[in-house]
Motif scaffolding. Sequence first.
Motif, PDB file in Angstrom:
ATOM      1  N   GLY A 130       0.744  -1.055   0.003  1.00 52.59           N
ATOM      2  CA  GLY A 130      -0.118  -0.052  -0.037  1.00 52.59           C
ATOM      3  C   GLY A 130       0.874   1.290   0.133  1.00 52.59           C
ATOM      4  N   VAL A 131       0.307   2.211   0.431  1.00 50.27           N
ATOM      5  CA  VAL A 131       1.099   3.483   0.760  1.00 50.27           C
ATOM      6  C   VAL A 131       1.222   3.933   2.287  1.00 50.27           C
ATOM      7  N   PRO A 132       2.065   3.378   3.172  1.00 50.96           N
ATOM      8  CA  PRO A 132       2.117   3.709   4.439  1.00 50.96           C
ATOM      9  C   PRO A 132       2.302   5.213   4.619  1.00 50.96           C
ATOM     10  N   GLU A 133       1.885   6.016   5.553  1.00 46.72           N
ATOM     11  CA  GLU A 133       1.818   7.158   5.989  1.00 46.72           C
ATOM     12  C   GLU A 133       3.274   7.713   6.193  1.00 46.72           C
ATOM     13  N   ALA A 134       4.082   6.654   6.827  1.00 43.56           N
ATOM     14  CA  ALA A 134       5.385   7.022   6.999  1.00 43.56           C
ATOM     15  C   ALA A 134       6.187   7.446   5.756  1.00 43.56           C
ATOM     16  N   VAL A 151      -8.777   6.691  -7.670  1.00 44.65           N
ATOM     17  CA  VAL A 151      -9.285   7.032  -6.325  1.00 44.65           C
ATOM     18  C   VAL A 151      -9.335   5.579  -5.449  1.00 44.65           C
ATOM     19  N   PRO A 152      -8.967   5.719  -4.172  1.00 42.99           N
ATOM     20  CA  PRO A 152      -8.263   6.706  -3.567  1.00 42.99           C
ATOM     21  C   PRO A 152      -6.864   6.691  -3.636  1.00 42.99           C
ATOM     22  N   MET A 173      -6.926  17.798  -0.131  1.00 43.30           N
ATOM     23  CA  MET A 173      -6.612  17.364   1.340  1.00 43.30           C
ATOM     24  C   MET A 173      -5.149  16.703   1.299  1.00 43.30           C
ATOM     25  N   ARG A 174      -4.403  16.738   2.365  1.00 43.62           N
ATOM     26  CA  ARG A 174      -2.956  16.587   2.486  1.00 43.62           C
ATOM     27  C   ARG A 174      -2.821  14.846   2.453  1.00 43.62           C
ATOM     28  N   TRP A 175      -3.812  14.218   3.193  1.00 43.03           N
ATOM     29  CA  TRP A 175      -3.856  12.930   3.420  1.00 43.03           C
ATOM     30  C   TRP A 175      -5.471  12.475   3.294  1.00 43.03           C
ATOM     31  N   PHE A 176      -5.787  11.188   3.338  1.00 45.74           N
ATOM     32  CA  PHE A 176      -7.010  10.759   2.903  1.00 45.74           C
ATOM     33  C   PHE A 176      -7.847  10.890   4.423  1.00 45.74           C
ATOM     34  N   ASN A 177      -7.211  10.891   5.565  1.00 47.12           N
ATOM     35  CA  ASN A 177      -8.029  11.194   6.654  1.00 47.12           C
ATOM     36  C   ASN A 177      -9.196  12.518   6.485  1.00 47.12           C
ATOM     37  N   ASP A 178      -8.436  13.350   5.626  1.00 44.79           N
ATOM     38  CA  ASP A 178      -9.479  14.648   5.469  1.00 44.79           C
ATOM     39  C   ASP A 178     -10.160  14.281   4.186  1.00 44.79           C
ATOM     40  N   VAL A 179     -10.454  13.384   3.683  1.00 42.01           N
ATOM     41  CA  VAL A 179     -11.231  13.026   2.270  1.00 42.01           C
ATOM     42  C   VAL A 179     -12.409  13.582   2.529  1.00 42.01           C
ATOM     43  N   TRP A 180     -13.240  13.717   3.778  1.00 43.71           N
ATOM     44  CA  TRP A 180     -14.391  14.305   3.859  1.00 43.71           C
ATOM     45  C   TRP A 180     -14.516  15.597   3.653  1.00 43.71           C
ATOM     46  N   MET A 181     -13.453  16.514   3.591  1.00 45.77           N
ATOM     47  CA  MET A 181     -13.692  18.014   3.482  1.00 45.77           C
ATOM     48  C   MET A 181     -13.935  18.333   1.966  1.00 45.77           C
ATOM     49  N   LYS A 182     -13.379  17.522   1.006  1.00 50.27           N
ATOM     50  CA  LYS A 182     -13.846  17.807  -0.267  1.00 50.27           C
ATOM     51  C   LYS A 182     -15.233  17.381  -0.546  1.00 50.27           C
ATOM     52  N   GLU A 183     -15.505  16.240  -0.042  1.00 49.50           N
ATOM     53  CA  GLU A 183     -16.967  15.617  -0.265  1.00 49.50           C
ATOM     54  C   GLU A 183     -18.021  16.414   0.390  1.00 49.50           C
ATOM     55  N   VAL A 184     -17.923  17.093   1.791  1.00 54.07           N
ATOM     56  CA  VAL A 184     -18.675  17.659   2.416  1.00 54.07           C
ATOM     57  C   VAL A 184     -18.994  18.955   1.568  1.00 54.07           C
ATOM     58  N   LEU A 227      -2.767   4.316   3.104  1.00 54.15           N
ATOM     59  CA  LEU A 227      -3.850   4.501   1.816  1.00 54.15           C
ATOM     60  C   LEU A 227      -4.427   3.235   1.333  1.00 54.15           C
ATOM     61  N   ASP A 228      -4.037   2.137   1.554  1.00 51.72           N
ATOM     62  CA  ASP A 228      -4.677   0.730   1.456  1.00 51.72           C
ATOM     63  C   ASP A 228      -6.145   0.720   1.781  1.00 51.72           C
ATOM     64  N   ASP A 229      -6.276   1.479   3.224  1.00 50.94           N
ATOM     65  CA  ASP A 229      -7.330   1.429   3.794  1.00 50.94           C
ATOM     66  C   ASP A 229      -8.384   2.562   3.586  1.00 50.94           C
ATOM     67  N   ALA A 230      -8.085   3.428   2.747  1.00 50.44           N
ATOM     68  CA  ALA A 230      -8.756   4.971   2.439  1.00 50.44           C
ATOM     69  C   ALA A 230      -9.895   4.580   2.047  1.00 50.44           C
TER      70      ALA A 230
END
Length: 864
Positions: A41-45, A156-157, A340-351, A401-404
């Motif tokens: 995947g794409v680890p955050e580190a 995506v994602p 968003m910088r990271w997909f934990n904030d993917v909701w920002m674009k969707e909202v 990001l595998d879990d996004a």
Amino acid sequence: MPRESHYAERRVNVKVSKVLLWAIMSANACLAAIDPSLAPGVPEALARERAETISSLRYELSFGIPEKRTEAIRGSETVRFALRAPHRVVLDFAQPRERVSTILVADKLVVAEFAAGHLVIPSSATKAGENEVRIAFLAGDDSLNRNDDFLYTLFVPARAHFAWPCFDQPDLKARYSLTLGVPSGWQVVANAAELERAASTETTTVRFAETQPISTYLFAFAAGKFRVETAERNGRTFRMFHRETDERKVARNRDAIFDLHARALAWLEEYTGIPYPWGKFDFVLIPSFQFGGMEHPGSIFYNASTLLLDESATQNQLLGRANTISHETSHMWFGDLVTMRWFNDVWMKEVMANFLAAKIVNPSFPEINHELRFLLSHYPSAYGIDRTAGANPIRQNLANLDDAGTLYGAIIYDKAPIVIRQLETILGQEEFRNGMREYLKRYAFANATWLDLVQILGPHTTENLAAWSRAWVELRGRPELTTHLELESDGTISNLTLTQRDPLGRGVLWPQHLQVAIGYADHVESIPVPLQGAVSKLSSVRGRKHPLFVLPNGGGLGYGMFFLDERTLRYLTGSIEDIPDALTRGSAWVDLWDNVLEARLTGPEFLNLAARALPKESDEQDTQLILSYLSRAFWLLLPPRERIARAPALEGMLREGIAQARTASQKSAWFDTFRDIVLTASGLDWLERVWRREQKLDGLSFAETDEITMALELAVREVPGWQQILATQRDRTRNPDRKSEFEFVMPALSADPKVREQAFERFREIENRRREPWVVLSLQYLNHPLREQHALRFIAPSLELLPEIQRTGDIFFPQRWMVSTLAGHRSPEAARIVRDFLARHPDLPERLRWTVLSSADDLFRVAR
């Protein structure tokens, strides 16, 4: 067919033995085992390491697409980037190592390590400043969605690296230059404008302009046998690519589709103060597309059925199309321009896309009650997750990001717009808009986080946005709210209080603004209430005469589980249709359904209420809401014997509703519900005559998609001659894409249990899950309530496959897979299978556990 040398070897001047190359790479493979940043995947580190070291990123990509789907796509790329100092470079490529033939860095052959889906170029091969990497490869098919005569990307994602080597993370934006070689006669479309093309007898080569900086998940192209419609609006040229064979359908929808895009663009340019940033504006209508739409800049992809509507389209479908177009167009600014910088904030674009879409569609539908539209579009869906043990927070942690894909769902698409509306209420519309303009200008063509936005909006209000954000954005669940009404001896109100509690026992309080509706015989009063603490007293109502009902969310602003008091429950079950205001009625129905699921009202009582109120309902949006609840209650809350007993009366009421409805949209809504619940012999005979085109309905016509659904519903009920109905429908289906889907689903309709079991077994193979909407539809019929007993055998294997579904499928597939599996079940045995699975898999990832729990919530409730 493209020539191999033209696409893969043209720029490669060094030849080397592949056997020797991979032997050297294998010798270094142990590094991945000891470096967690090189996990699959794409680890955050890893993403953080690359974001800190890589800049000025550009890709030059070339793909040669053969006519035969079974042949590999050859690709080559040149990746240019700057480094502050020599540093290892890790590209993501989730394909077998033999798919990479050569890697050149500064024209020198480099032996890169291949580790868990990554290509690792050693720091010794790099330098400070500009670097250039050239790679020849065979593209992976996983995210290219290849069909016999067309393909489209869907990255995506973080699925770009399933197709080609790249830095697959949102905060490494890059400029892309693309060249495509395709079979002659194919159309091509990508993010940027076409620069030049060269054609031969067998092949057409198209070169596209360089894009503005975009993330990998937004890079896109489509190629194949498409038709192209062109229109001009407000001085801008729009192009629509499609595969629809029904020319009348295209002609009927064409202008509306172009108009809706043009209006959305004009509205957004004015709202943001920023001109459309992507140059050209194309969109592609794809049959059985996985989503409603995907916002690639300059080349939006849509599900064809969402935009090309039938003549029988309901008001909800017309509104849904406008909303989808406005949503995807909003992404051109929110998500594409600022990402968003990271997909934990993917909701920002969707909202923001969902929130602004609701504002955009209003002028196009002046006859619609848009406050009611917002309520019905978001609340039932958000509650469908937030009321369950599988509720998740809007903003979640994400290590890889595998879990996004597991972040997506009703919470970010439906709860988040409600939350942002609360935020706009706190700030005021003008201050909120000004803050969003500042956010877009500050981070244009770059990346930002939710905390960056909170920092911008903070000075625009005196309220504590950090505390507000913690309750609404960072934590999961919803408040439970109860009303307490006390009366004086003369019948006037002495006290009215609202109490909120955290059902998860954390002591969380959700600050929000409510519009409490207090109903009397001749009018409804709306009382604004700022809910801050655990208890709020409505002192302004003291001394008023006692009301018939109290709806804490009568104005459709608040959010939570509203436990209705006994007086209100009695009134609504006896007189809900007498409430004069459509918004208040809609809010009452939403709250009533919640109270039904909490067993404060029985299924039969609710059905009696719905059957009585429906013929008197004057608002089409409320009508469609009640019809949807009626269908759910019929299948979920009634045992089979009671369904059969109630079917004649319900079918008669629905047929009368079809006859009395004033518009085609209303007739279609009534008819669809009849088709979904019909059980009696006479009702099925009438439906079959409609399908056979022998029974005409005044004011309502049926398209190919309508007849397909009728055939499926008749078959699952095993009407006499059901096999011939399916065969006839297959033969009369003209659109080749719809015919292929129908043939795929047909085995799930069989009356032979063995055939149905074989239909399910297909899904164990990933190739048979490529067309996810087809799989979902098949699962719905395999697990239809009429097949519930036999379908018990599908629950356990569906659950066991879930982790693989999450790894290999697109973002909405895991939730849809589970909902389609469980929605037709209501037995204690089915509930036990699910609970046993969860008990046997304590290590199931939390978000997948939430997926199971939310999908099984209705089953758990009714099984109790």
